[in-house]
Write a protein that holds these residues in place. Structure first.
Motif, PDB file in Angstrom:
ATOM      1  N   LEU A  34       0.837  -1.194   0.000  1.00 19.14           N
ATOM      2  CA  LEU A  34       0.000   0.000   0.000  1.00 19.14           C
ATOM      3  C   LEU A  34       0.872   1.244   0.000  1.00 19.14           C
ATOM      4  N   PRO A  35       0.443   2.342  -0.637  1.00 23.55           N
ATOM      5  CA  PRO A  35      -0.936   2.666  -0.989  1.00 23.55           C
ATOM      6  C   PRO A  35      -1.308   2.408  -2.454  1.00 23.55           C
ATOM      7  N   THR A  36      -2.608   2.161  -2.684  1.00 19.80           N
ATOM      8  CA  THR A  36      -3.179   2.184  -4.029  1.00 19.80           C
ATOM      9  C   THR A  36      -3.213   3.637  -4.492  1.00 19.80           C
ATOM     10  N   ALA A  37      -3.001   3.875  -5.776  1.00 13.88           N
ATOM     11  CA  ALA A  37      -2.938   5.264  -6.235  1.00 13.88           C
ATOM     12  C   ALA A  37      -3.442   5.415  -7.664  1.00 13.88           C
ATOM     13  N   GLN A  38      -4.100   6.550  -7.907  1.00 15.98           N
ATOM     14  CA  GLN A  38      -4.477   6.943  -9.261  1.00 15.98           C
ATOM     15  C   GLN A  38      -3.282   7.676  -9.862  1.00 15.98           C
ATOM     16  N   ILE A  39      -2.758   7.152 -10.968  1.00 17.24           N
ATOM     17  CA  ILE A  39      -1.559   7.722 -11.583  1.00 17.24           C
ATOM     18  C   ILE A  39      -1.951   8.632 -12.744  1.00 17.24           C
ATOM     19  N   PHE A  40      -1.384   9.829 -12.741  1.00 18.52           N
ATOM     20  CA  PHE A  40      -1.592  10.776 -13.832  1.00 18.52           C
ATOM     21  C   PHE A  40      -0.313  10.867 -14.666  1.00 18.52           C
ATOM     22  N   TYR A  41      -0.499  11.096 -15.961  1.00 13.29           N
ATOM     23  CA  TYR A  41       0.643  11.208 -16.877  1.00 13.29           C
ATOM     24  C   TYR A  41       0.417  12.394 -17.809  1.00 13.29           C
ATOM     25  N   GLY A  66      -0.714  15.287 -17.370  1.00 11.96           N
ATOM     26  CA  GLY A  66      -1.980  15.987 -17.210  1.00 11.96           C
ATOM     27  C   GLY A  66      -3.217  15.142 -17.402  1.00 11.96           C
ATOM     28  N   GLU A  67      -3.058  13.867 -17.743  1.00  6.76           N
ATOM     29  CA  GLU A  67      -4.201  12.992 -17.977  1.00  6.76           C
ATOM     30  C   GLU A  67      -4.136  11.768 -17.055  1.00  6.76           C
ATOM     31  N   LYS A  68      -5.321  11.221 -16.709  1.00  3.28           N
ATOM     32  CA  LYS A  68      -5.356   9.987 -15.931  1.00  3.28           C
ATOM     33  C   LYS A  68      -4.764   8.851 -16.763  1.00  3.28           C
ATOM     34  N   LEU A  69      -3.893   8.084 -16.129  1.00  2.00           N
ATOM     35  CA  LEU A  69      -3.249   6.977 -16.836  1.00  2.00           C
ATOM     36  C   LEU A  69      -3.798   5.635 -16.355  1.00  2.00           C
ATOM     37  N   ILE A  70      -3.602   5.312 -15.085  1.00  2.00           N
ATOM     38  CA  ILE A  70      -4.057   4.047 -14.533  1.00  2.00           C
ATOM     39  C   ILE A  70      -4.317   4.211 -13.037  1.00  2.00           C
ATOM     40  N   LYS A  71      -5.022   3.247 -12.472  1.00  3.06           N
ATOM     41  CA  LYS A  71      -5.139   3.125 -11.025  1.00  3.06           C
ATOM     42  C   LYS A  71      -4.361   1.879 -10.634  1.00  3.06           C
ATOM     43  N   ILE A  72      -3.254   2.082  -9.958  1.00  2.00           N
ATOM     44  CA  ILE A  72      -2.372   0.960  -9.618  1.00  2.00           C
ATOM     45  C   ILE A  72      -2.763   0.407  -8.257  1.00  2.00           C
ATOM     46  N   LYS A  73      -2.934  -0.914  -8.175  1.00  2.00           N
ATOM     47  CA  LYS A  73      -3.321  -1.579  -6.939  1.00  2.00           C
ATOM     48  C   LYS A  73      -2.228  -2.533  -6.488  1.00  2.00           C
ATOM     49  N   LYS A  74      -2.299  -2.915  -5.229  1.00  2.00           N
ATOM     50  CA  LYS A  74      -1.309  -3.820  -4.659  1.00  2.00           C
ATOM     51  C   LYS A  74      -1.248  -5.129  -5.453  1.00  2.00           C
ATOM     52  N   GLY A  75      -0.029  -5.535  -5.779  1.00  2.00           N
ATOM     53  CA  GLY A  75       0.169  -6.786  -6.504  1.00  2.00           C
ATOM     54  C   GLY A  75       0.034  -6.681  -8.005  1.00  2.00           C
ATOM     55  N   THR A  76       0.010  -5.447  -8.530  1.00  2.00           N
ATOM     56  CA  THR A  76      -0.136  -5.258  -9.978  1.00  2.00           C
ATOM     57  C   THR A  76       0.965  -4.351 -10.524  1.00  2.00           C
ATOM     58  N   TYR A  77       1.136  -4.405 -11.850  1.00  2.00           N
ATOM     59  CA  TYR A  77       2.092  -3.504 -12.497  1.00  2.00           C
ATOM     60  C   TYR A  77       1.567  -3.106 -13.863  1.00  2.00           C
ATOM     61  N   PHE A  78       2.132  -2.038 -14.398  1.00  2.00           N
ATOM     62  CA  PHE A  78       1.740  -1.522 -15.708  1.00  2.00           C
ATOM     63  C   PHE A  78       3.001  -1.108 -16.450  1.00  2.00           C
ATOM     64  N   LEU A  79       3.115  -1.528 -17.688  1.00  2.00           N
ATOM     65  CA  LEU A  79       4.257  -1.160 -18.530  1.00  2.00           C
ATOM     66  C   LEU A  79       3.857  -0.011 -19.451  1.00  2.00           C
ATOM     67  N   HIS A  80       4.529   1.112 -19.285  1.00  2.00           N
ATOM     68  CA  HIS A  80       4.271   2.293 -20.106  1.00  2.00           C
ATOM     69  C   HIS A  80       5.464   2.523 -21.034  1.00  2.00           C
ATOM     70  N   LYS A  81       5.226   2.393 -22.328  1.00  2.00           N
ATOM     71  CA  LYS A  81       6.282   2.585 -23.323  1.00  2.00           C
ATOM     72  C   LYS A  81       6.242   4.026 -23.804  1.00  2.00           C
ATOM     73  N   VAL A  82       7.344   4.733 -23.627  1.00  2.00           N
ATOM     74  CA  VAL A  82       7.384   6.158 -23.973  1.00  2.00           C
ATOM     75  C   VAL A  82       8.589   6.449 -24.872  1.00  2.00           C
ATOM     76  N   ARG A  83       8.515   7.571 -25.548  1.00  2.00           N
ATOM     77  CA  ARG A  83       9.625   7.986 -26.398  1.00  2.00           C
ATOM     78  C   ARG A  83      10.783   8.497 -25.537  1.00  2.00           C
ATOM     79  N   ALA A  84      11.977   8.128 -25.940  1.00  2.00           N
ATOM     80  CA  ALA A  84      13.181   8.557 -25.219  1.00  2.00           C
ATOM     81  C   ALA A  84      13.521  10.008 -25.547  1.00  2.00           C
ATOM     82  N   ASN A  85      14.311  10.607 -24.660  1.00  2.00           N
ATOM     83  CA  ASN A  85      14.820  11.971 -24.842  1.00  2.00           C
ATOM     84  C   ASN A  85      13.708  13.020 -24.918  1.00  2.00           C
ATOM     85  N   GLU A  86      12.549  12.683 -24.337  1.00  2.00           N
ATOM     86  CA  GLU A  86      11.450  13.628 -24.174  1.00  2.00           C
ATOM     87  C   GLU A  86      11.042  13.632 -22.708  1.00  2.00           C
ATOM     88  N   GLN A  87      10.491  14.759 -22.243  1.00  2.00           N
ATOM     89  CA  GLN A  87      10.102  14.840 -20.837  1.00  2.00           C
ATOM     90  C   GLN A  87       8.723  14.214 -20.613  1.00  2.00           C
TER      91      GLN A  87
END
Length: 208
Positions: free
Chosen positions: A108-115, A117-138
């Motif tokens: 814990l804690p469970t959390a709503q993740i923003f990316y 400026g936008e909602k991305l995922i709600k991450i819960k205990k025992g879970t994961y999310f793979l976010h593929k993003v472009r390199a050399n960008e913020q």
């Protein structure tokens, strides 16, 4: 050499042999180590890592011990076969020009993740999310109510793998609602590239 001397020598041989046997058994339980949040190292034998929890054994202790990986600062395991990955999770290598951001929750804690400026995922205990993003960008990751200085501003390099997980903030406010503890204004994201996070993700039982 008289008989009493011979018996005494045989006794010494048995003692040394027994000590050597015990030492070998002890060494079998000291193939790995863990280090807690206070930097205290414990030699042990890791027998399982599952859903972000580690199980280990100590010499002459019949019952195994369990703890959450988030309570460790370092560890070493001699056999990766002890990682229990129910869904066959792998840490994938990013394509050229991209980076992989693994967002997970082992405790814990469970959390709503923003990316950005936008909602991305709600991450819960025992879970994961793979976010593929472009390199050399913020890229900006944060939870609700985070101040700018609490947000993660990441500019990854090509091929880089980064791990992120929610933690309680220093100014966390807890409120008891019946038998439930409600937490507000106290969750932020932590970034690292450690093997602790790697083992946690590899052992997760659910991918979002």
């Amino acid at each position: 050499m008289n008989q009493s001397t011979l018996k005494y020598l045989n006794f010494l041989i048995l003692i040394f042999a027994f000590q050597g046997y015990c030492q070998n058994q002890a060494n079998d339980y000291e193939t790995d180590y863990i280090k807690d949040l206070n930097g205290i190292r414990l030699n042990c034998k890791v027998v399982k890592i599952k859903n972000g929890r580690l199980t280990y054994r100590l010499y002459k202790k019949s019952q195994p011990f369990k703890l959450n990986l988030m309570n460790l600062t370092d560890l070493y395991i001699s056999n990766n076969n002890f990682i229990d990955s129910p869904i066959g999770t792998e840490i994938k290598e990013p394509k050229d020009g991209f980076s992989h951001i693994y967002i997970y929750c082992a405790m814990l804690p469970t959390a709503q993740i923003f990316y950005n400026g936008e909602k991305l995922i709600k991450i819960k205990k025992g879970t994961y999310f793979l976010h593929k993003v472009r390199a050399n960008e913020q890229h900006t990751y944060y939870t609700k109510l985070n101040l700018d200085e609490e947000k993660l501003w990441i500019t990854p390099e090509s091929g880089e793998v980064i791990f992120i997980h929610p933690v309680y903030n220093e100014d966390v406010i807890g409120m008891e609602m019946g038998n439930t503890m409600m937490v507000r204004n106290g969750i932020k994201l932590k970034m690292d590239k450690s093997k602790i996070s790697k083992y946690a993700v590899l052992s997760m039982g659910k991918k979002l």
